[in-house]
Design a protein around this motif. Structure first.
Motif, PDB file in Angstrom:
ATOM      1  N   PRO A 152       0.881  -1.413  -0.045  1.00  0.00           N
ATOM      2  CA  PRO A 152      -0.319  -0.101  -0.345  1.00  0.00           C
ATOM      3  C   PRO A 152       0.859   1.205   0.078  1.00  0.00           C
ATOM      4  O   PRO A 152       0.479   2.030  -0.508  1.00  0.00           O
ATOM      5  CB  PRO A 152      -1.040  -0.013   0.915  1.00  0.00           C
ATOM      6  N   THR A 155       1.584   1.986  -3.269  1.00  0.00           N
ATOM      7  CA  THR A 155       0.460   2.681  -4.360  1.00  0.00           C
ATOM      8  C   THR A 155      -0.227   3.577  -4.082  1.00  0.00           C
ATOM      9  O   THR A 155      -0.286   4.375  -5.168  1.00  0.00           O
ATOM     10  CB  THR A 155      -0.511   1.263  -3.953  1.00  0.00           C
ATOM     11  N   GLN A 182      -4.842  -1.497   0.081  1.00  0.00           N
ATOM     12  CA  GLN A 182      -4.300  -1.322  -1.012  1.00  0.00           C
ATOM     13  C   GLN A 182      -5.346  -0.513  -1.772  1.00  0.00           C
ATOM     14  O   GLN A 182      -5.272   0.719  -2.302  1.00  0.00           O
ATOM     15  CB  GLN A 182      -4.300  -2.827  -2.086  1.00  0.00           C
TER      16      GLN A 182
END
Length: 228
Positions: A152, A155, A182
């Motif tokens: 994450p 991301t 995520q």
């Protein structure tokens, strides 16, 4: 809120991919499926709510499975191939009725070949350099692979520079109950592998797994909405 950034080339995604991804933001990956069972498993996945199904080319007779899925499922299902490693295979996939090219890497020649054939393409990327090079060649979305290494935090960092209109799809290790971090970080959806389908499992297991992912997605979105 930061202003939306511009991409190095116009982002004009494949209409079929846009529609299918809007209907369900998870891609069903059926690695190892055999042609004789493809239609039945595909029907179970579609009826659960999925609209994108990928047959990796390292499956048994994958082009036959793609053809069987295309002949069986309604037109709003987007059928394609994964693990596409050459421009020649892009042509083979299209001839079999496939409309989507997915790759573990970001070979720009394969991306360009897919787009020239009128197919959607979601290449695998592991760095922002690969991501922007793929988008410049016309990629419709970005497969963040392997997701186990691109958590994450990655991301979130990518989403600070990649416009929200571009789908980011982590692939690898995704389960019905672990999508929240995520999604909160900026992922758009997911590619689902062995937690959805394993070679040799029966249709009942495929159906149950598909429904579990649909329920997990809905619960994750609901919980994040409640926190907002």
């Amino acid at each position: 809120m930061q202003p939306e950034l511009n991409l190095p080339a116009p982002y004009t995604p494949h209409a079929g991919f846009v529609a299918a991804f809007a209907a369900c933001r998870m891609v069903a990956i059926v690695r190892g499926i055999k042609p004789a069972e493809a239609a039945e498993h595909g029907r179970a996945i579609y009826e659960a709510g999925f609209r994108i199904i990928e047959v990796p080319l390292n499956s048994p007779s994958p082009l036959e499975s793609i053809a069987a899925l295309r002949a069986t499922l309604p037109a709003d299902a987007l059928i394609g191939a994964g693990t596409v490693l050459s421009t020649e295979r892009v042509r083979d996939v299209k001839a079999a009725g496939g409309e989507l090219i997915v790759m573990p890497h970001a070979d720009t020649e394969v991306i360009l070949a897919a787009k020239l054939q009128g197919l959607a393409c979601v290449p695998g990327v592991a760095t922002p350099t690969e991501a922007f090079a793929a988008l410049k060649c016309g990629a419709d979305g970005l497969k963040m692979f392997p997701a186990e290494q691109l958590g994450p935090e990655v991301t979130k960092a990518w989403r600070a520079v990649i416009p929200t209109v571009v789908p980011l799809l982590p692939v690898g290790g995704v389960k019905p109950d672990n999508m929240g971090p995520q999604l909160a970080a900026g992922a758009s959806g997911f590619g689902l592998g062995s937690a959805l389908y394993k070679p040799g499992q029966d249709v009942a297991a495929t159906r149950a797994n598909a429904l579990a992912f649909i329920a997990g997605w809905s619960e994750t979105v609901r919980a994040q909405g409640a926190k907002a």
